[in-house]
Design a protein around this motif. Structure first.
Motif, mmCIF file in Angstrom:
data_model
loop_
_atom_site.group_PDB
_atom_site.id
_atom_site.type_symbol
_atom_site.label_atom_id
_atom_site.label_comp_id
_atom_site.label_asym_id
_atom_site.label_seq_id
_atom_site.Cartn_x
_atom_site.Cartn_y
_atom_site.Cartn_z
ATOM 1 N N PHE A 157 37.359 46.520 27.223
ATOM 2 C CA PHE A 157 38.734 46.893 27.533
ATOM 3 C C PHE A 157 39.154 46.148 28.790
ATOM 4 C CE2 PHE A 157 35.699 50.026 29.054
ATOM 5 C CZ PHE A 157 35.978 50.128 30.407
ATOM 6 N N ASP A 158 40.390 46.379 29.222
ATOM 7 C CA ASP A 158 40.912 45.695 30.405
ATOM 8 C C ASP A 158 40.782 46.604 31.624
ATOM 9 O OD1 ASP A 158 42.914 44.737 32.440
ATOM 10 O OD2 ASP A 158 43.152 43.180 30.928
ATOM 11 N N LEU A 159 40.017 46.152 32.587
ATOM 12 C CA LEU A 159 39.722 46.971 33.759
ATOM 13 C C LEU A 159 40.967 47.216 34.603
ATOM 14 C CD1 LEU A 159 37.363 48.390 35.104
ATOM 15 C CD2 LEU A 159 36.739 46.241 36.205
ATOM 16 N N ILE A 189 43.119 45.978 42.968
ATOM 17 C CA ILE A 189 42.016 46.089 43.925
ATOM 18 C C ILE A 189 40.794 46.702 43.255
ATOM 19 C CG2 ILE A 189 41.255 47.190 46.061
ATOM 20 C CD1 ILE A 189 44.132 46.968 47.078
ATOM 21 N N VAL A 190 40.994 47.737 42.455
ATOM 22 C CA VAL A 190 39.865 48.381 41.774
ATOM 23 C C VAL A 190 39.176 47.401 40.830
ATOM 24 C CG1 VAL A 190 39.235 50.164 40.103
ATOM 25 C CG2 VAL A 190 40.798 50.720 41.973
ATOM 26 N N ALA A 191 39.958 46.713 39.998
ATOM 27 C CA ALA A 191 39.363 45.800 39.015
ATOM 28 C C ALA A 191 38.662 44.633 39.690
ATOM 29 C CB ALA A 191 40.444 45.296 38.059
ATOM 30 N N HIS A 192 39.344 43.994 40.628
ATOM 31 C CA HIS A 192 38.740 42.854 41.315
ATOM 32 C C HIS A 192 37.549 43.312 42.157
ATOM 33 C CE1 HIS A 192 39.471 39.085 44.039
ATOM 34 N NE2 HIS A 192 38.323 39.036 43.394
ATOM 35 N N GLY A 234 35.116 36.548 32.865
ATOM 36 C CA GLY A 234 35.925 35.810 33.823
ATOM 37 C C GLY A 234 36.802 34.753 33.181
ATOM 38 N N ASP A 235 36.344 34.171 32.076
ATOM 39 C CA ASP A 235 37.133 33.132 31.414
ATOM 40 C C ASP A 235 38.417 33.693 30.817
ATOM 41 O OD1 ASP A 235 35.241 31.225 32.048
ATOM 42 O OD2 ASP A 235 34.161 31.441 30.140
ATOM 43 N N ALA A 236 38.423 34.971 30.502
ATOM 44 C CA ALA A 236 39.607 35.588 29.895
ATOM 45 C C ALA A 236 40.464 36.338 30.914
ATOM 46 C CB ALA A 236 39.184 36.545 28.780
ATOM 47 N N ALA A 237 40.003 36.426 32.172
ATOM 48 C CA ALA A 237 40.791 37.098 33.203
ATOM 49 C C ALA A 237 42.062 36.311 33.480
ATOM 50 C CB ALA A 237 39.962 37.254 34.479
ATOM 51 N N LEU A 238 43.104 37.015 33.891
ATOM 52 C CA LEU A 238 44.419 36.383 33.994
ATOM 53 C C LEU A 238 45.114 36.749 35.294
ATOM 54 C CD1 LEU A 238 46.762 34.762 32.660
ATOM 55 C CD2 LEU A 238 47.525 36.946 31.662
ATOM 56 N N ARG A 239 45.623 35.702 35.979
ATOM 57 C CA ARG A 239 46.539 35.873 37.101
ATOM 58 C C ARG A 239 47.900 35.308 36.669
ATOM 59 N NH1 ARG A 239 42.400 34.059 41.442
ATOM 60 N NH2 ARG A 239 42.167 35.879 42.784
ATOM 61 N N PRO A 240 48.906 36.138 36.448
ATOM 62 C CA PRO A 240 50.200 35.610 36.018
ATOM 63 C C PRO A 240 50.945 34.980 37.187
ATOM 64 C CG PRO A 240 50.356 37.953 36.328
ATOM 65 C CD PRO A 240 48.908 37.592 36.553
ATOM 66 N N PRO A 241 51.962 34.163 36.907
ATOM 67 C CA PRO A 241 52.713 33.532 38.005
ATOM 68 C C PRO A 241 53.428 34.563 38.857
ATOM 69 C CG PRO A 241 53.837 33.226 35.898
ATOM 70 C CD PRO A 241 52.485 33.798 35.589
ATOM 71 N N TRP A 284 44.653 39.871 39.992
ATOM 72 C CA TRP A 284 44.215 39.785 38.597
ATOM 73 C C TRP A 284 44.904 40.875 37.786
ATOM 74 C CZ3 TRP A 284 41.720 35.581 37.164
ATOM 75 C CH2 TRP A 284 40.987 34.867 38.130
ATOM 76 N N ASN A 285 45.888 40.492 36.991
ATOM 77 C CA ASN A 285 46.582 41.436 36.121
ATOM 78 C C ASN A 285 45.746 41.851 34.938
ATOM 79 O OD1 ASN A 285 48.919 41.241 37.721
ATOM 80 N ND2 ASN A 285 50.238 41.361 35.914
ATOM 81 N N SER A 286 44.824 40.988 34.549
ATOM 82 C CA SER A 286 43.965 41.294 33.402
ATOM 83 C C SER A 286 42.528 40.931 33.744
ATOM 84 C CB SER A 286 44.423 40.526 32.163
ATOM 85 O OG SER A 286 43.564 40.792 31.068
#
Length: 408
Positions: A143-145, A256-259, A387-394, A401-403
């Motif tokens: 799932f997404d943290l 903060i929690v996810a990262h 980590g390859d699927a983690a996402l930082r949106p613009p 990290w939004n995802s």
């Protein structure tokens, strides 16, 4: 990257190349250009911890937030000829654009539930929400943290504090996430009262006005609030004052929690050390997570009186952006700042700001982070971040990290 940055250095907070990885830029600024003038935006950037710490403590009218604490590029594109006036009282923007007494008065309307004793009473509810999420998520295995765990817990608390049905938590989370996105080079003025936000908040004000005091303390206080000219807030104006809770309470803590769990989990020795006494050690690790993982990059002020720092005098009308994320990596304040060290000694933090605009929700944020990390460590023996699927949106002001996909 650092060598390339140094050879042909230019810093612009709206530059997509900067926001793709701002840390090398911050290092050059701290080491070589602690007071950096951005000609394009007629703005100075401060990057060292102590400079920002001292600057944000100035509370004598030298700095104002009349143009917003996160002005967009369209605002900064217009230079000022001198001191800027306060915004008009009506239509009233977000109260952070004002100085005292208006700022202080409106802040008091929203602050009651965020004081230490009030927040302490929320601990069991946050723990209940965290475990409800884990009950649902852990059997999935993946799932997404950020969104599925921290995001829903934080948004649920925002709903309850504002008087919204908790069933709307996922919708609130999606609305806030969408509102923080930015087109490259443009930025986002977070205090804008976007219709998507107001659809949730205006009805709260209307209900309070219709039913009278007793149902929602924040809305009740805003309905009763009187400005210096003895006028009151319209429904939209009152709803706009809730944006700090609605946005800030929803989007920062999950990142903060996810990262933080990503960093901790990638260091088995540190994970084991924290697990040795979860109740005692998580509050310590939490502070390092906040320092290392807080997503907000900068906040702005406009100069109203001349201000001199490092021999540079900044004239009235100029803007100053305080690079809080650079301060968090300043080796003058934190030895080996690019290393995540769970039990680092932290005497000062700027992640929540300082001075008049110190974060309203600081106590709740610390509580939520601590509880969510604690419950995770108690229930999840092992986890792996994709980590390859983690996402930082613009974004112009966040590097978060939004995802963060996780496998348990």
């Amino acid at each position: 990257m650092t060598s390339t940055v140094t050879q042909d250095f230019s810093y612009d907070p709206f530059d997509p190349a900067v926001m793709a990885d701002p840390l090398p830029y911050y290092r050059v600024l701290r080491d070589e250009r602690p007071v950096y003038y951005i000609d394009k935006w007629d703005t100075y950037a401060l990057s060292r911890f102590d400079d920002i710490w001292q600057t944000l403590a100035v509370n004598d009218g030298t700095f104002v937030a009349s143009e917003g604490t996160l002005p967009s590029a369209t605002v900064l594109a217009h230079p000022n000829d001198g001191p800027v006036p306060d915004p008009p009282l009506h239509p009233m923007p977000f109260h952070a654009n004002f100085d005292a007494p208006i700022y202080d008065g409106v802040r008091r309307c929203t602050s009651g539930q965020f004081r230490p004793r009030a927040v302490a009473r929320l601990a069991e509810r946050v723990r209940e929400l965290a475990n409800e999420r884990l009950d649902e998520l852990l059997p999935r295995g993946r799932f997404d943290l950020t969104q599925d765990y921290g995001g829903i817990v934080a948004a649920s608390m925002v709903c309850e504090l504002l008087g919204l049905p908790v069933e709307l938590a996922s919708d609130v989370l999606a609305t806030v996430n969408a509102g923080s996105l930015a087109q490259p080079g443009s930025g986002v003025e977070v205090a804008n009262a976007r219709p998507g936000y107001l659809e949730y908040l205006v009805p709260l004000v209307q209900r309070s006005r219709a039913e009278g005091p007793g149902g929602n303390s924040i809305a009740d206080n805003l309905v009763d609030f009187r400005l210096p000219d003895d006028s009151t807030l319209s429904d939209i104006e009152a709803a706009t004052q809730m944006l700090g809770v609605f946005i800030g309470g929803t989007e920062t803590v999950p990142k903060i929690v996810a990262h933080g769990l990503w960093e901790l989990g990638s260091r088995p020795d540190q994970t084991a050390a924290v697990r040795a006494d979860v109740e005692a050690n998580v509050p310590v690790a939490r502070e390092e997570m906040i320092r290392y993982c807080a997503p907000a990059q900068w906040f702005a002020r406009t100069v109203r009186k001349p201000y001199t720092i490092h021999g540079t005098t900044i004239d009235p009308g100029k803007r100053v952006i305080t690079l809080l994320a650079s301060a968090a990596r300043d080796e003058r304040e934190y030895p080996d700042p690019d290393e995540f060290i769970w039990n680092r000694r932290i005497e000062r933090l700027l992640a929540f700001g300082r001075g008049q605009h110190f974060c309203l929700g600081v106590h709740l944020a610390r509580l939520e982070i601590g509880v969510m990390v604690t419950e995770w460590l108690k229930r999840v023996p092992e986890w792996h971040i994709d980590g390859d699927a983690a996402l930082r949106p613009p974004s112009s002001f966040q590097w978060g990290w939004n995802s963060v996909p996780v496998e348990v």
